[in-house]
Design an enzyme around this catalytic site. Structure first.
Site, mmCIF file in Angstrom:
data_model
loop_
_atom_site.group_PDB
_atom_site.id
_atom_site.type_symbol
_atom_site.label_atom_id
_atom_site.label_comp_id
_atom_site.label_asym_id
_atom_site.label_seq_id
_atom_site.Cartn_x
_atom_site.Cartn_y
_atom_site.Cartn_z
ATOM 1 C CG ASP A 11 -2.671 1.973 6.556
ATOM 2 O OD1 ASP A 11 -3.080 1.616 5.426
ATOM 3 O OD2 ASP A 11 -2.672 3.155 6.932
ATOM 4 C CG ASP A 23 -1.816 1.145 1.371
ATOM 5 O OD1 ASP A 23 -2.253 1.673 0.330
ATOM 6 O OD2 ASP A 23 -2.102 1.553 2.508
#
Length: 216
Positions: free
Chosen positions: A177, A13
């Site tokens: 996350d 990410d």
């Protein structure tokens, strides 16, 4: 035993994993322009005009127009709005870029991010520039929501990236996350690491180095 022994690919990410974020700083910057964005701006997912922008449904100009309408202030310049939006991104610590550079010698690295044209322009023109390298040095391929017309945690964006990259989920580690994003990835067969603190994912590879050293 090295738990990453069968991993050949790592999908990262962007926000919260590579680049540090400051939601409150961004909200304050918009408030200084008379725009209240607190309800639309999440740490992991956005809603309203921000979601539309990250999905690529609207252009930067349309994004700015929408925020001017929300504020009731037609005089605000596009640049002031995009500068306020960029306040969300703090920077990429150099140790993370060093880690990426080391990892690319052992794995194929990919980026899969919910992001928008404004933030990605800042990332490529500034945040990833380090030791004369650019973002393309680190990753085999880069998959961005605003270019793909899809958003995490929808399974479609993961499936499209996996197919295009030609990688096997069982040989791939996904680092994010957002718990929701990790859950979708896991359902598709990817190994996942849910990051709960800035830069904590780097410990995975420090442990790997220690295990390799112990084995020798």
């Amino acid at each position: 035993m090295n738990e990453l022994a069968d991993i050949k690919n790592i999908v990262f990410d962007f926000g919260g994993i590579l680049v540090d974020l400051d939601r409150e700083r961004c909200i304050s910057a918009f408030e200084n322009l008379g725009v209240n964005v607190r309800d639309a701006l999440g740490q992991y997912t956005q809603s309203g005009v921000f979601s539309s922008y990250e999905k690529g449904d609207i252009s930067t100009e349309e994004f700015c127009d929408a925020l001017r309408q929300i504020a009731g202030r037609p005089e605000i310049a596009d640049r002031k709005i995009t500068d306020a939006w960029d306040e969300f991104l703090v920077g990429i610590p150099t140790e993370r870029l060093d880690c990426l550079a080391a990892l690319r010698d052992r794995y194929k690295l990919y980026l899969l991010s919910n992001t928008n044209r404004c933030h990605w322009t800042l990332a490529t023109n500034d945040l990833f520039l380090y030791h004369g390298l650019t973002v393309d040095y680190y990753f085999e391929k880069i998959y961005l929501s605003y270019k793909m017309g899809m958003l995490k945690p929808e399974s479609a964006i993961f499936e499209a990236a996996i197919k295009d990259a030609g990688i096997k989920p069982a040989e791939t580690l996904f680092i994010d996350d957002s718990e929701a994003n990790c859950q979708t990835a896991a359902k598709l067969g990817l190994r996942t690491f849910h990051s709960t603190a800035p830069g904590d994912w780097m410990k995975l590879f420090q442990q790997e180095d220690q295990q390799d050293a112990a084995a020798h």
